[in-house]
Scaffold this motif. Structure first.
Motif, short mmCIF file in Angstrom:
data_model
loop_
_atom_site.label_atom_id
_atom_site.label_comp_id
_atom_site.label_asym_id
_atom_site.label_seq_id
_atom_site.Cartn_x
_atom_site.Cartn_y
_atom_site.Cartn_z
N GLY A 13 -3.11 5.11 -2.28
CA GLY A 13 -4.07 5.91 -1.53
C GLY A 13 -3.48 7.27 -1.22
O GLY A 13 -2.28 7.50 -1.37
N GLU A 14 -4.35 8.17 -0.78
CA GLU A 14 -3.89 9.50 -0.41
C GLU A 14 -4.67 9.99 0.81
O GLU A 14 -5.85 9.69 0.97
CB GLU A 14 -4.02 10.48 -1.57
N VAL A 15 -3.96 10.73 1.67
CA VAL A 15 -4.56 11.26 2.88
C VAL A 15 -4.33 12.77 2.88
O VAL A 15 -3.19 13.23 2.79
CB VAL A 15 -3.94 10.63 4.14
N CYS A 23 0.87 -1.18 0.00
CA CYS A 23 0.00 0.00 0.00
C CYS A 23 0.91 1.22 0.00
O CYS A 23 1.70 1.41 0.92
CB CYS A 23 -0.90 0.02 1.22
N VAL A 24 0.81 2.03 -1.02
CA VAL A 24 1.60 3.24 -1.16
C VAL A 24 0.66 4.41 -0.90
O VAL A 24 -0.27 4.64 -1.65
CB VAL A 24 2.24 3.35 -2.56
N ILE A 25 0.93 5.15 0.19
CA ILE A 25 0.01 6.19 0.62
C ILE A 25 0.72 7.54 0.63
O ILE A 25 1.78 7.68 1.23
CB ILE A 25 -0.57 5.88 2.01
N TYR A 60 3.30 0.54 3.08
CA TYR A 60 2.87 -0.44 4.08
C TYR A 60 2.65 -1.79 3.42
O TYR A 60 2.34 -1.87 2.25
CB TYR A 60 1.51 -0.02 4.68
N ARG A 61 2.78 -2.83 4.21
CA ARG A 61 2.28 -4.15 3.87
C ARG A 61 1.51 -4.61 5.10
O ARG A 61 2.08 -4.82 6.16
CB ARG A 61 3.38 -5.15 3.53
N GLY A 62 0.20 -4.72 4.94
CA GLY A 62 -0.65 -4.97 6.11
C GLY A 62 -0.59 -3.74 7.01
O GLY A 62 -0.66 -2.61 6.55
N ASN A 63 -0.44 -3.95 8.30
CA ASN A 63 -0.31 -2.82 9.24
C ASN A 63 1.13 -2.41 9.47
O ASN A 63 1.39 -1.49 10.24
CB ASN A 63 -0.95 -3.19 10.59
#
Length: 183
Positions: free
Chosen positions: A130-132, A85-87, A153-156
């Motif tokens: 994703g983006e925040v 997950c790339v945020i 991230y990978r998982g948490n």
């Protein structure tokens, strides 16, 4: 591409016409001169044809970058599957964030999921993006102080956090490749 849209419009018009025909009309049945209870091309069949026309065109695929606003949505995004997950954490008023956003979008197009014009995932990528936004309270909860920042991230589990500068995309790509290779 224009021809495809003509086909879509024609399929939609045919659907409207078919739905407005009286029940006694036999001209659109699969066999001639059938009774009122005969099978006809129903709207679900036309929707299936419409999906085939729309969903399998590589030209119309769009990038899938999930906008995350709350902590529970963030956790759900991380747990959705086992891919990276790339945020991106950004502030909308930040000029560096706007400039980086274009590069981040190109990376998401190349390496992330692609969705078709009806919102279904048409191609799974190496990672999910994703983006925040700064205005969400999530940025403070996660301790992000510099913008733009990208976390992988990978998982948490937080694998890497990169504060974005001129060579940030190369660093992000290298980190993604590093974590994608089997160990």
């Amino acid at each position: 591409m224009v021809r495809k849209y003509y086909l879509i419009v024609a399929a939609a018009a045919f659907n409207v016409i078919l739905a407005s025909l009286p029940q006694c009309c036999h001209s659109f049945t699969t066999e001639p001169y059938l009774t009122n209870n005969a099978k006809r091309w129903n709207t679900s069949h036309l929707q299936m044809i419409f999906r085939e026309l729309v969903s399998n065109d590589e030209i119309d695929l769009r990038v899938n970058i999930t906008s995350i606003q709350k902590k529970d949505a963030f956790e759900k995004f991380l747990k959705e599957d086992d891919r990276l997950c790339v945020i991106k954490f950004y502030a909308p008023f930040c000029k560096a964030c706007k400039a980086f956003g274009k590069k981040f979008r190109k990376l998401a197009i190349e390496r992330g999921d692609a969705i078709n014009s009806i919102g279904e995932i048409a191609r799974h990528g190496d990672a999910r993006f994703g983006e925040v936004d700064f205005s969400s309270g999530l940025v403070k909860e996660l301790g992000i102080t510099k913008f733009p920042t990208v976390a992988i991230y990978r998982g948490n589990e937080l694998l890497s956090e990169i504060t974005c500068k001129a060579d940030a995309i190369e660093k992000i790509t290298a980190e993604m490749d590093n974590h994608l290779t089997p160990r």
